[in-house]
Scaffold this motif. Structure first.
Motif, PDB file in Angstrom:
ATOM      1  N   ILE A 228       0.855  -1.182   0.000  1.00 57.21           N
ATOM      2  CA  ILE A 228       0.000   0.000   0.000  1.00 57.21           C
ATOM      3  C   ILE A 228       0.893   1.235   0.000  1.00 57.21           C
ATOM      4  O   ILE A 228       1.720   1.420   0.899  1.00 57.21           O
ATOM      5  N   VAL A 229       0.732   2.059  -1.035  1.00 52.08           N
ATOM      6  CA  VAL A 229       1.580   3.244  -1.230  1.00 52.08           C
ATOM      7  C   VAL A 229       0.665   4.444  -1.465  1.00 52.08           C
ATOM      8  O   VAL A 229       0.241   4.696  -2.599  1.00 52.08           O
ATOM      9  N   PRO A 230       0.323   5.178  -0.430  1.00 53.41           N
ATOM     10  CA  PRO A 230      -0.548   6.347  -0.619  1.00 53.41           C
ATOM     11  C   PRO A 230       0.182   7.485  -1.307  1.00 53.41           C
ATOM     12  O   PRO A 230       1.421   7.537  -1.328  1.00 53.41           O
ATOM     13  N   ALA A 231      -0.576   8.396  -1.864  1.00 54.24           N
ATOM     14  CA  ALA A 231       0.019   9.573  -2.494  1.00 54.24           C
ATOM     15  C   ALA A 231       0.736  10.420  -1.441  1.00 54.24           C
ATOM     16  O   ALA A 231       0.260  10.578  -0.318  1.00 54.24           O
ATOM     17  N   THR A 232       1.883  10.972  -1.820  1.00 55.66           N
ATOM     18  CA  THR A 232       2.656  11.830  -0.924  1.00 55.66           C
ATOM     19  C   THR A 232       2.002  13.197  -0.818  1.00 55.66           C
ATOM     20  O   THR A 232       1.618  13.795  -1.823  1.00 55.66           O
ATOM     21  N   THR A 233       1.883  13.706   0.398  1.00 56.64           N
ATOM     22  CA  THR A 233       1.246  14.997   0.644  1.00 56.64           C
ATOM     23  C   THR A 233       2.290  16.040   1.038  1.00 56.64           C
ATOM     24  O   THR A 233       3.425  15.700   1.405  1.00 56.64           O
ATOM     25  N   TYR A 307     -16.017   6.578   0.382  1.00 60.10           N
ATOM     26  CA  TYR A 307     -16.058   7.970  -0.069  1.00 60.10           C
ATOM     27  C   TYR A 307     -17.477   8.522   0.082  1.00 60.10           C
ATOM     28  O   TYR A 307     -17.670   9.625   0.611  1.00 60.10           O
ATOM     29  N   LEU A 308     -18.468   7.761  -0.382  1.00 62.75           N
ATOM     30  CA  LEU A 308     -19.850   8.222  -0.297  1.00 62.75           C
ATOM     31  C   LEU A 308     -20.284   8.407   1.155  1.00 62.75           C
ATOM     32  O   LEU A 308     -21.084   9.292   1.467  1.00 62.75           O
ATOM     33  N   ALA A 309     -19.725   7.575   2.050  1.00 65.72           N
ATOM     34  CA  ALA A 309     -20.069   7.669   3.466  1.00 65.72           C
ATOM     35  C   ALA A 309     -19.313   8.780   4.182  1.00 65.72           C
ATOM     36  O   ALA A 309     -19.504   8.985   5.382  1.00 65.72           O
ATOM     37  N   GLY A 310     -18.450   9.489   3.455  1.00 66.69           N
ATOM     38  CA  GLY A 310     -17.752  10.629   4.031  1.00 66.69           C
ATOM     39  C   GLY A 310     -16.389  10.337   4.604  1.00 66.69           C
ATOM     40  O   GLY A 310     -15.807  11.176   5.309  1.00 66.69           O
ATOM     41  N   HIS A 311     -15.806   9.165   4.285  1.00 66.53           N
ATOM     42  CA  HIS A 311     -14.490   8.803   4.813  1.00 66.53           C
ATOM     43  C   HIS A 311     -13.399   9.177   3.810  1.00 66.53           C
ATOM     44  O   HIS A 311     -13.428   8.730   2.666  1.00 66.53           O
ATOM     45  N   GLU A 312     -12.436   9.945   4.257  1.00 67.64           N
ATOM     46  CA  GLU A 312     -11.371  10.394   3.359  1.00 67.64           C
ATOM     47  C   GLU A 312     -10.337   9.313   3.093  1.00 67.64           C
ATOM     48  O   GLU A 312      -9.777   9.251   2.003  1.00 67.64           O
ATOM     49  N   THR A 313     -10.042   8.471   4.071  1.00 68.36           N
ATOM     50  CA  THR A 313      -8.972   7.485   3.929  1.00 68.36           C
ATOM     51  C   THR A 313      -9.486   6.075   4.169  1.00 68.36           C
ATOM     52  O   THR A 313     -10.550   5.855   4.763  1.00 68.36           O
ATOM     53  N   VAL A 314      -8.675   5.103   3.732  1.00 69.54           N
ATOM     54  CA  VAL A 314      -8.990   3.697   3.952  1.00 69.54           C
ATOM     55  C   VAL A 314      -9.028   3.384   5.445  1.00 69.54           C
ATOM     56  O   VAL A 314      -9.898   2.641   5.913  1.00 69.54           O
ATOM     57  N   ALA A 315      -8.071   3.930   6.196  1.00 67.62           N
ATOM     58  CA  ALA A 315      -8.038   3.669   7.638  1.00 67.62           C
ATOM     59  C   ALA A 315      -9.312   4.174   8.318  1.00 67.62           C
ATOM     60  O   ALA A 315      -9.879   3.494   9.185  1.00 67.62           O
ATOM     61  N   GLU A 316      -9.773   5.359   7.928  1.00 68.27           N
ATOM     62  CA  GLU A 316     -11.015   5.883   8.495  1.00 68.27           C
ATOM     63  C   GLU A 316     -12.202   5.009   8.100  1.00 68.27           C
ATOM     64  O   GLU A 316     -13.085   4.719   8.925  1.00 68.27           O
ATOM     65  N   ALA A 317     -12.228   4.593   6.845  1.00 63.25           N
ATOM     66  CA  ALA A 317     -13.353   3.792   6.368  1.00 63.25           C
ATOM     67  C   ALA A 317     -13.421   2.453   7.086  1.00 63.25           C
ATOM     68  O   ALA A 317     -14.499   2.016   7.511  1.00 63.25           O
ATOM     69  N   TRP A 367     -10.481   8.515  -2.490  1.00 64.55           N
ATOM     70  CA  TRP A 367     -10.580   9.141  -3.818  1.00 64.55           C
ATOM     71  C   TRP A 367      -9.467   8.643  -4.741  1.00 64.55           C
ATOM     72  O   TRP A 367      -9.681   8.436  -5.939  1.00 64.55           O
ATOM     73  N   GLN A 368      -8.261   8.447  -4.186  1.00 59.30           N
ATOM     74  CA  GLN A 368      -7.142   7.965  -5.006  1.00 59.30           C
ATOM     75  C   GLN A 368      -7.426   6.559  -5.524  1.00 59.30           C
ATOM     76  O   GLN A 368      -7.212   6.261  -6.704  1.00 59.30           O
ATOM     77  N   ILE A 369      -7.925   5.683  -4.666  1.00 56.96           N
ATOM     78  CA  ILE A 369      -8.223   4.309  -5.079  1.00 56.96           C
ATOM     79  C   ILE A 369      -9.386   4.281  -6.076  1.00 56.96           C
ATOM     80  O   ILE A 369      -9.453   3.429  -6.957  1.00 56.96           O
ATOM     81  N   ALA A 370     -10.293   5.256  -5.943  1.00 60.86           N
ATOM     82  CA  ALA A 370     -11.487   5.289  -6.781  1.00 60.86           C
ATOM     83  C   ALA A 370     -11.199   5.651  -8.236  1.00 60.86           C
ATOM     84  O   ALA A 370     -12.057   5.452  -9.108  1.00 60.86           O
ATOM     85  N   MET A 371     -10.013   6.155  -8.534  1.00 60.71           N
ATOM     86  CA  MET A 371      -9.683   6.558  -9.905  1.00 60.71           C
ATOM     87  C   MET A 371      -9.758   5.367 -10.863  1.00 60.71           C
ATOM     88  O   MET A 371      -9.451   4.236 -10.495  1.00 60.71           O
ATOM     89  N   ASP A 372     -10.138   5.649 -12.099  1.00 60.39           N
ATOM     90  CA  ASP A 372     -10.070   4.684 -13.199  1.00 60.39           C
ATOM     91  C   ASP A 372     -10.869   3.415 -12.931  1.00 60.39           C
ATOM     92  O   ASP A 372     -10.472   2.309 -13.299  1.00 60.39           O
ATOM     93  N   GLY A 373     -12.016   3.572 -12.299  1.00 61.00           N
ATOM     94  CA  GLY A 373     -12.826   2.407 -11.964  1.00 61.00           C
ATOM     95  C   GLY A 373     -13.256   1.591 -13.168  1.00 61.00           C
ATOM     96  O   GLY A 373     -13.368   0.364 -13.080  1.00 61.00           O
ATOM     97  N   SER A 374     -13.492   2.232 -14.295  1.00 60.66           N
ATOM     98  CA  SER A 374     -13.919   1.481 -15.483  1.00 60.66           C
ATOM     99  C   SER A 374     -12.854   0.504 -15.938  1.00 60.66           C
ATOM    100  O   SER A 374     -13.162  -0.519 -16.563  1.00 60.66           O
TER     101      SER A 374
END
Length: 503
Positions: A228-233, A307-317, A367-374
């Protein structure tokens, strides 16, 4: 504060791990799509293999779109910091195995030249699913893709990953050099075989003799990658500078866990990756299947619903008990479809995935994981759904996860705010959502009609239309959390076929 570079390495904080000895100058790996994941995975294995085996493999990265990575790493001569985030605290380490970064749109010929150079032995890729310019539902080359059309018309000035690979191989053949090994590190089922098919299809259209040469001489091993490699902030960059005592424009963040299973078939040598913990195997499929369906399938499902439930990160979700309960139900549907790799208990694997997802030190954005779902759904969720449909097994968790993608892709969150959809089919999603006018059945019909995603078999099923319409009605009327709150109350084996969460 001074910038990280070979000249400033001596000024690092003493506790920071740093490379030992001279920088690599030996055989070369060219990596297409040099992003955070490759630098936190491939580069780490390669640097450790060099250190343990006394070799000097180097990596030259190629950015296929933007110059950002070159601009960040060039002033640092390729050096950067790996930040391993464990619950007990971060570990900082300097990597030096990346020696250069090229930007393909600025100078395509330079990329073709380095691919054709005799020192290049392996070409690796992390270009994401969409970078293969293929049809996810069939695995074939997308001949209508604008980059493929351009590259077939102008094979000496390519834009796409398949175009660059074939151009590099064509030049090697003209120079009398053997081909390189092509190693996909993307989350595609049978990624090596998919890449092989695309390259051979493209090459045959350029020159049938070239295609035959590649088919007989090149190698396309499959592999499975996991970390797991999250985007750098900006906060990560500031924390890294404070920790190492130097400014690093592009550190990468990774979880402690990492895994790499590689089919051991290379035509011109390879680093001793097994000395760094990689598993060199004869058959990657069981590892790949397990990871794609259990980790990636769960990641995508929780990304959309979280994301729809309002969680920004995987850990929060995953800290949300409703989502954790949903994931357990989802894994209960997935596990029967997965042949376990040797020595792996899939139930234990699922529990460890949940522990990894819950790591509070990793801020992996939904949101990062949600990219390119198709591009991701056919590999991550739809194959599992097909397996269960063929056996008449209920799939309520899978259905809800896929409906979560449809609800997310409709482009508006539960507060009426626009969602920043990043997907090759984003314009088509907007058309579907606009035409549906908030009607769940119309929305389900529009998304399920995307044959590039669902194929013709799933698109034609009335029971899926009904099931997705039901899930979308629940998501649109109740919201994600209330839909999830009702979901676990349904018995896991209730009914037959597809079950709806508002049933």
């Amino acid at each position: 504060m001074e910038r990280l570079s070979p000249a400033t390495l001596a000024k690092l904080v003493p506790s920071v791990a740093r490379p030992a000895g001279a920088r690599p100058a030996g055989p070369r790996i060219v990596h297409l799509g040099l992003g955070a994941f490759a630098r936190a995975h491939l580069a780490v294995y390669t640097q450790e293999a060099n250190a343990k085996a006394g070799t000097a493999w180097q990596i030259v990265g190629v950015s296929l779109q933007r110059p950002d990575m070159r601009e960040a790493l060039k002033p640092q001569a390729g050096l950067y910091t790996l930040v391993t985030r464990a619950p007990e605290g971060p570990i900082f380490e300097i990597l030096d195995v990346v020696t250069d970064v090229l930007v393909a749109p600025e100078n395509p010929a330079a990329v073709v030249d380095i691919l054709a150079d005799a020192a290049t032995r392996i070409v690796t890729l992390t270009v994401t699913e969409k970078g293969y310019c293929h049809l996810p539902s069939t695995g074939r080359l997308n001949l209508e893709h604008p980059d493929i059309g351009h590259d077939l018309a102008h094979p000496d000035a390519p834009r796409s990953a398949p175009g660059f690979l074939v151009a590099g191989l064509a030049k090697r053949r003209a120079l009398g050099l053997p081909p390189f090994t092509l190693l996909s590190c993307d989350n595609l089922p049978s990624n090596g075989r998919v890449l092989r098919g695309l390259v051979l299809e493209f090459a045959a259209k350029v020159d049938p003799a070239l295609g035959a040469w590649i088919e007989s001489e090149a190698a396309f091993p499959c592999c499975m990658v996991d970390r797991i490699v999250p985007a750098t902030t900006p906060a990560d960059i500031a924390e890294t500078a404070a920790a190492i005592g130097l400014q690093d424009a592009s550190p990468v963040i990774g979880e402690p866990f990492r895994q790499w299973a590689i089919e051991d078939h290379f035509v011109s040598g390879r680093p001793a990756w097994e000395m760094a913990g990689a598993e060199m195997v004869t058959e990657v499929a069981p590892y790949e299947f397990m990871k794609l369906r259990m980790l990636n399938g769960a990641h995508s499902s929780l990304a959309y619903l979280g994301y729809l439930a309002g969680h920004e990160t995987v850990a929060e979700a995953t800290a949300d008990p409703l989502i954790a309960a949903f994931l357990e139900r989802l894994w209960a549907e997935i596990i029967p479809t997965v042949p376990a790799p040797p020595g792996v208990d899939l139930a234990i694997y699922a529990r460890r995935l949940l522990e990894r997802f819950r790591n509070p030190a990793i801020r992996h954005r939904t949101w990062q994981i949600a990219m390119d779902g198709s591009q991701k759904l056919p590999q991550r969720l739809l194959g599992t759904l097909r397996w269960r449909l063929e056996r008449g097994l209920p799939s309520p968790a899978l259905t809800l996860g896929i409906a979560g993608w449809m609800r997310y892709a409709s482009g508006q969150d539960e507060r009426g705010r626009p969602i920043d959809i990043r997907d090759p089919l984003a314009a088509r999603f907007a058309e579907i959502s606009s035409a549906a006018k908030g009607d769940a059945a119309a929305l389900a019909r529009g998304f399920l009609g995307l044959e590039a995603v669902f194929g013709t078999d799933l698109s034609a099923r009335d029971d899926l239309h009904s099931a997705f319409a039901g899930e979308l009605h629940a998501l649109l009327s109740r919201g994600a959390r209330q839909t999830l709150a009702h979901f676990p109350n349904r018995p896991p084996n209730a009914g037959a076929g597809i079950q709806r969460s508002d049933a």
